[in-house]
Design a protein around this motif. Sequence first.
Motif, PDB file in Angstrom:
ATOM      1  N   ASP A 242       0.832  -1.201   0.000  1.00 41.28           N
ATOM      2  CA  ASP A 242       0.000   0.000   0.000  1.00 41.28           C
ATOM      3  C   ASP A 242       0.867   1.253   0.000  1.00 41.28           C
ATOM      4  OD1 ASP A 242      -2.800   1.228   0.472  1.00 41.28           O
ATOM      5  OD2 ASP A 242      -1.606   2.090   2.111  1.00 41.28           O
ATOM      6  N   LEU A 245       2.568   1.687  -3.431  1.00 42.74           N
ATOM      7  CA  LEU A 245       1.623   2.196  -4.432  1.00 42.74           C
ATOM      8  C   LEU A 245       1.347   3.679  -4.241  1.00 42.74           C
ATOM      9  CD1 LEU A 245      -0.944  -0.754  -4.608  1.00 42.74           C
ATOM     10  CD2 LEU A 245       0.828  -0.151  -6.271  1.00 42.74           C
ATOM     11  N   GLY A 249       2.240   6.282  -7.044  1.00 42.33           N
ATOM     12  CA  GLY A 249       1.120   7.061  -7.558  1.00 42.33           C
ATOM     13  C   GLY A 249       1.360   8.555  -7.477  1.00 42.33           C
TER      14      GLY A 249
END
Length: 397
Positions: A242, A245, A249
């Motif tokens: 998580d 990412l 991102g």
Amino acid sequence: LPSEIHKNTSEWTLDYPPLFAWFEFGLSHVAQHFDRNMLLVENLNYDSPATVLFQRLSVIFTDLVFIFAVRECCRCVQEQKGSRDILNRPSFVLAVLLLWNFGLLIVDHIHFQYNGFLFGFLLLSVAKHLQSRHLQGALLFALLLNLKHIYLYVAPAYGIYLLRSYCFTQDNKDGSISWRSFSPLRLIALGSIVGSVCALSFGPFIAMGQLPQVLSRLFPFKRGLCHAYWAPNIWALYNILDKVLVTLGVRLKLLQEAELPRASMTGGLVQEFQHSVLPSITPSITLVCTLLSILPAAASIWWRPGGARGFLRCLLLCALGSFMFGWHVHEKAILIAILPLSILAVESREDAGIFLVLTTTGHYSLFPLIFTPLPIKAVLMLMFVIYSFTALRKLHR
């Protein structure tokens, strides 16, 4: 109410079953002779020399339960034929692996807790089953559950094994279950033992209508998916993914950092929990994953029990499955698998190999529990690993 006093004076919740309060009540009668101030609920972070001395002595004294349990486990080990030096006997090696366990040293005598006392109940219960004293084993495990409910991790192994191998008294010739051999009296005996212990532990709270409050404290699901120090399980990898990412991102401008929810999936205090990119994991998801992970082991001891050692293997797999997929798993929970595995390690070469890998990785994950310099921890662990390797190698050559 004492629980309400504690709630208003401490940020930590009372998350031990009621029977442990009786244990601490007994300790308090001795503690008052060391320093009465340590018994004041409002006296947080109190660490007078007399208090520290009492805590250390109480851990050492209650470890007598663990020492007795180790003795019983050593009596269950299958000794190899032929004359053998006492230092190389399976029972002696097992005693050293258990009494000198590096992980237990960290969580009891440095980090300070009563885990040796509790693990003594677990090992003693396992030993009683290995000795075919199933009612005694059931009583000890029922007491253990009401002292610390983390041992619910291995409760499925106990429940299925006792129902299959104690309540059903015979098997068919092909090893399958003989349904006609079911003994209602044995089931009643088991139920009476478990029910009596639970009544003693929870009865007063049921009578006062406080059972919901007790259960909410025993299972504080808002503490977060992971413990403050992440146990090395599947959810730690999920958390890392998580965060990776999120970083990718933001750098690729696919996500706006200001619009992302603040991740909070860990901590020891009661709090909300969520992930930033991946779907947030709920307690029900971890429960389903845990049950699926232990299902093969549970099914195995039902259809092909394999005796008490089959039960022991199922216990280990239940402990590992719960460790890998459970909610808010404490890193010390790995000891629930490591300590019983010691019994199999001195009897089987294959299990010895698994034991060496599990102890090395599992004990290393306990390092954050103590703040002593790294060399001290590394040397103690290295000594344990070297002895385990050399002793088990000699045993199985």
